[in-house]
Design a protein around this motif. Sequence first.
Motif, PDB file in Angstrom:
ATOM      1  N   THR A  78      86.047  -5.572 -26.196  1.00 45.37           N
ATOM      2  CA  THR A  78      85.266  -6.446 -27.075  1.00 45.37           C
ATOM      3  C   THR A  78      85.467  -5.922 -28.492  1.00 45.37           C
ATOM      4  OG1 THR A  78      83.587  -6.929 -25.413  1.00 45.37           O
ATOM      5  CG2 THR A  78      82.944  -7.258 -27.698  1.00 45.37           C
ATOM      6  N   ALA A  79      85.679  -6.822 -29.429  1.00 42.82           N
ATOM      7  CA  ALA A  79      85.805  -6.448 -30.838  1.00 42.82           C
ATOM      8  C   ALA A  79      85.094  -7.496 -31.679  1.00 42.82           C
ATOM      9  CB  ALA A  79      87.270  -6.348 -31.242  1.00 42.82           C
ATOM     10  N   THR A  80      84.381  -7.027 -32.690  1.00 43.77           N
ATOM     11  CA  THR A  80      83.677  -7.926 -33.599  1.00 43.77           C
ATOM     12  C   THR A  80      84.062  -7.589 -35.025  1.00 43.77           C
ATOM     13  OG1 THR A  80      81.779  -8.165 -32.115  1.00 43.77           O
ATOM     14  CG2 THR A  80      81.396  -8.675 -34.426  1.00 43.77           C
ATOM     15  N   THR A  87      83.724  -3.557 -35.247  1.00 48.02           N
ATOM     16  CA  THR A  87      83.245  -2.673 -34.182  1.00 48.02           C
ATOM     17  C   THR A  87      84.065  -3.026 -32.946  1.00 48.02           C
ATOM     18  OG1 THR A  87      81.503  -4.211 -33.513  1.00 48.02           O
ATOM     19  CG2 THR A  87      80.892  -2.487 -35.079  1.00 48.02           C
ATOM     20  N   TYR A  88      84.376  -2.013 -32.151  1.00 47.43           N
ATOM     21  CA  TYR A  88      85.186  -2.270 -30.970  1.00 47.43           C
ATOM     22  C   TYR A  88      84.726  -1.407 -29.806  1.00 47.43           C
ATOM     23  CZ  TYR A  88      87.576   1.948 -32.526  1.00 47.43           C
ATOM     24  OH  TYR A  88      87.853   3.229 -32.927  1.00 47.43           O
ATOM     25  N   ASP A  89      84.961  -1.930 -28.625  1.00 46.31           N
ATOM     26  CA  ASP A  89      84.659  -1.241 -27.378  1.00 46.31           C
ATOM     27  C   ASP A  89      85.813  -1.537 -26.431  1.00 46.31           C
ATOM     28  OD1 ASP A  89      83.650  -0.106 -25.068  1.00 46.31           O
ATOM     29  OD2 ASP A  89      82.007  -1.542 -24.841  1.00 46.31           O
ATOM     30  N   VAL A  90      86.717  -0.594 -26.319  1.00 47.09           N
ATOM     31  CA  VAL A  90      87.835  -0.732 -25.389  1.00 47.09           C
ATOM     32  C   VAL A  90      87.360  -0.095 -24.085  1.00 47.09           C
ATOM     33  CG1 VAL A  90      90.256  -0.190 -24.905  1.00 47.09           C
ATOM     34  CG2 VAL A  90      89.512  -0.645 -27.259  1.00 47.09           C
ATOM     35  N   ARG A  91      86.919  -0.950 -23.166  1.00 53.85           N
ATOM     36  CA  ARG A  91      86.369  -0.458 -21.903  1.00 53.85           C
ATOM     37  C   ARG A  91      87.454   0.130 -21.016  1.00 53.85           C
ATOM     38  NH1 ARG A  91      83.981  -4.961 -23.434  1.00 53.85           N
ATOM     39  NH2 ARG A  91      85.249  -6.379 -22.185  1.00 53.85           N
ATOM     40  N   VAL A 105      92.678   4.988 -21.267  1.00 51.60           N
ATOM     41  CA  VAL A 105      91.853   5.300 -22.426  1.00 51.60           C
ATOM     42  C   VAL A 105      90.625   4.396 -22.422  1.00 51.60           C
ATOM     43  CG1 VAL A 105      91.764   5.325 -24.955  1.00 51.60           C
ATOM     44  CG2 VAL A 105      93.880   5.910 -23.798  1.00 51.60           C
ATOM     45  N   GLU A 106      89.499   4.984 -22.757  1.00 44.54           N
ATOM     46  CA  GLU A 106      88.262   4.248 -23.037  1.00 44.54           C
ATOM     47  C   GLU A 106      87.822   4.734 -24.408  1.00 44.54           C
ATOM     48  OE1 GLU A 106      86.037   5.911 -19.895  1.00 44.54           O
ATOM     49  OE2 GLU A 106      87.067   4.771 -18.352  1.00 44.54           O
ATOM     50  N   VAL A 107      87.520   3.798 -25.327  1.00 45.98           N
ATOM     51  CA  VAL A 107      87.157   4.217 -26.683  1.00 45.98           C
ATOM     52  C   VAL A 107      86.255   3.175 -27.339  1.00 45.98           C
ATOM     53  CG1 VAL A 107      89.266   3.254 -27.703  1.00 45.98           C
ATOM     54  CG2 VAL A 107      88.067   5.102 -28.892  1.00 45.98           C
ATOM     55  N   THR A 108      85.272   3.649 -28.100  1.00 47.22           N
ATOM     56  CA  THR A 108      84.419   2.780 -28.897  1.00 47.22           C
ATOM     57  C   THR A 108      84.463   3.280 -30.338  1.00 47.22           C
ATOM     58  OG1 THR A 108      82.459   4.138 -28.517  1.00 47.22           O
ATOM     59  CG2 THR A 108      82.822   2.322 -26.994  1.00 47.22           C
ATOM     60  N   GLY A 109      84.170   2.383 -31.257  1.00 48.77           N
ATOM     61  CA  GLY A 109      84.160   2.830 -32.638  1.00 48.77           C
ATOM     62  C   GLY A 109      83.989   1.712 -33.632  1.00 48.77           C
ATOM     63  N   THR A 110      84.218   2.078 -34.880  1.00 49.88           N
ATOM     64  CA  THR A 110      84.090   1.142 -35.993  1.00 49.88           C
ATOM     65  C   THR A 110      85.245   1.353 -36.967  1.00 49.88           C
ATOM     66  OG1 THR A 110      82.782   2.699 -37.310  1.00 49.88           O
ATOM     67  CG2 THR A 110      81.562   1.186 -35.876  1.00 49.88           C
ATOM     68  N   ALA A 111      85.490   0.344 -37.750  1.00 50.68           N
ATOM     69  CA  ALA A 111      86.469   0.445 -38.840  1.00 50.68           C
ATOM     70  C   ALA A 111      85.900  -0.298 -40.041  1.00 50.68           C
ATOM     71  CB  ALA A 111      87.813  -0.146 -38.431  1.00 50.68           C
ATOM     72  N   GLU A 112      85.951   0.333 -41.183  1.00 45.30           N
ATOM     73  CA  GLU A 112      85.517  -0.287 -42.436  1.00 45.30           C
ATOM     74  C   GLU A 112      86.770  -0.633 -43.219  1.00 45.30           C
ATOM     75  OE1 GLU A 112      82.370  -1.022 -43.363  1.00 45.30           O
ATOM     76  OE2 GLU A 112      81.560  -0.161 -41.525  1.00 45.30           O
ATOM     77  N   LEU A 113      86.924  -1.902 -43.537  1.00 43.04           N
ATOM     78  CA  LEU A 113      88.083  -2.366 -44.297  1.00 43.04           C
ATOM     79  C   LEU A 113      87.676  -2.489 -45.757  1.00 43.04           C
ATOM     80  CD1 LEU A 113      89.033  -5.179 -41.787  1.00 43.04           C
ATOM     81  CD2 LEU A 113      89.815  -2.807 -41.786  1.00 43.04           C
ATOM     82  N   GLY A 114      88.626  -2.695 -46.605  1.00 45.24           N
ATOM     83  CA  GLY A 114      88.279  -2.918 -48.006  1.00 45.24           C
ATOM     84  C   GLY A 114      88.646  -1.737 -48.878  1.00 45.24           C
ATOM     85  N   GLY A 115      87.851  -1.523 -49.939  1.00 43.75           N
ATOM     86  CA  GLY A 115      88.134  -0.520 -50.957  1.00 43.75           C
ATOM     87  C   GLY A 115      88.407   0.873 -50.440  1.00 43.75           C
ATOM     88  N   PHE A 119      87.246   4.884 -40.467  1.00 44.05           N
ATOM     89  CA  PHE A 119      87.046   4.491 -39.082  1.00 44.05           C
ATOM     90  C   PHE A 119      86.433   5.630 -38.300  1.00 44.05           C
ATOM     91  CE2 PHE A 119      91.205   6.476 -38.573  1.00 44.05           C
ATOM     92  CZ  PHE A 119      91.118   7.081 -37.332  1.00 44.05           C
ATOM     93  N   SER A 120      85.829   5.263 -37.173  1.00 42.04           N
ATOM     94  CA  SER A 120      85.281   6.249 -36.245  1.00 42.04           C
ATOM     95  C   SER A 120      85.723   5.851 -34.848  1.00 42.04           C
ATOM     96  CB  SER A 120      83.756   6.299 -36.322  1.00 42.04           C
ATOM     97  OG  SER A 120      83.210   5.094 -35.825  1.00 42.04           O
ATOM     98  N   ALA A 121      85.850   6.845 -33.990  1.00 37.79           N
ATOM     99  CA  ALA A 121      86.246   6.591 -32.607  1.00 37.79           C
ATOM    100  C   ALA A 121      85.649   7.671 -31.724  1.00 37.79           C
ATOM    101  CB  ALA A 121      87.768   6.604 -32.471  1.00 37.79           C
ATOM    102  N   LYS A 122      85.213   7.275 -30.548  1.00 42.25           N
ATOM    103  CA  LYS A 122      84.705   8.216 -29.559  1.00 42.25           C
ATOM    104  C   LYS A 122      85.197   7.714 -28.214  1.00 42.25           C
ATOM    105  CE  LYS A 122      80.527  10.344 -27.773  1.00 42.25           C
ATOM    106  NZ  LYS A 122      79.064  10.492 -27.933  1.00 42.25           N
ATOM    107  N   GLY A 123      85.825   8.635 -27.450  1.00 44.69           N
ATOM    108  CA  GLY A 123      86.360   8.150 -26.199  1.00 44.69           C
ATOM    109  C   GLY A 123      86.860   9.222 -25.266  1.00 44.69           C
ATOM    110  N   HIS A 124      87.621   8.752 -24.284  1.00 41.28           N
ATOM    111  CA  HIS A 124      88.116   9.597 -23.206  1.00 41.28           C
ATOM    112  C   HIS A 124      89.537   9.151 -22.868  1.00 41.28           C
ATOM    113  CE1 HIS A 124      88.165  10.943 -18.863  1.00 41.28           C
ATOM    114  NE2 HIS A 124      87.944  12.047 -19.541  1.00 41.28           N
ATOM    115  N   LEU A 125      90.408  10.116 -22.632  1.00 47.91           N
ATOM    116  CA  LEU A 125      91.813   9.866 -22.291  1.00 47.91           C
ATOM    117  C   LEU A 125      92.173  10.662 -21.056  1.00 47.91           C
ATOM    118  CD1 LEU A 125      94.887   9.157 -22.928  1.00 47.91           C
ATOM    119  CD2 LEU A 125      94.898  11.280 -24.229  1.00 47.91           C
ATOM    120  N   GLN A 126      92.840  10.015 -20.124  1.00 45.84           N
ATOM    121  CA  GLN A 126      93.442  10.683 -18.970  1.00 45.84           C
ATOM    122  C   GLN A 126      94.911  10.318 -18.975  1.00 45.84           C
ATOM    123  OE1 GLN A 126      90.855   8.696 -16.113  1.00 45.84           O
ATOM    124  NE2 GLN A 126      90.126  10.701 -15.464  1.00 45.84           N
ATOM    125  N   ALA A 127      95.787  11.317 -18.784  1.00 47.55           N
ATOM    126  CA  ALA A 127      97.217  11.028 -18.828  1.00 47.55           C
ATOM    127  C   ALA A 127      97.989  11.915 -17.856  1.00 47.55           C
ATOM    128  CB  ALA A 127      97.762  11.237 -20.240  1.00 47.55           C
TER     129      ALA A 127
END
Length: 182
Positions: A78-80, A87-91, A105-115, A119-127
Amino acid sequence: DQATARVQVANVPLSWASGVVKTGTFGGELTGGTLELTLRSIADVTATTTKPIAARGISATLNGQPKLKNLDLLANFTATKKDNAITYDVRELQATQGATALAKVEVTGTAELGGKPAFSAKGHLQADAAALMQQPAIASYASLSRGNIDASFEANVGQTIQANATVRAQGLMAKQGNRPLG
């Protein structure tokens, strides 16, 4: 909110991207998935997968150099976008090659565009590090015959960078000499 539009994807060749990226050739196809779009205003839009987006047999060559080969992806998110914020939530984002799981990968976070972008991200990775290193983009760094990585991470990037990660490696085996690495 009720969905404004529903987009179903099936059997879309990725070769169209070759016309967009002049130095690239792409193969594979988007094989399925459903994306619901909610348009509250032109500046407030949400995209949500109601059926994960899947792509199979992805290959990519850039400037004559192979980067991806026979990669399968599955994405559920989901991304808005509201004004200059995302804001995003990659389930779930899974990368496989046939029956071999390369990464999840599972990750949630935000990105501020403009001037001042941030961005922020919090998640988990298995590889499966050894299997992932078989992809052409990183094959020259392939030093493992087996091994798994499990990582949790959190990052905030703006005028400064703050990041924390906990990485656990298991079963690492060097290609050279077939030696265990811890």
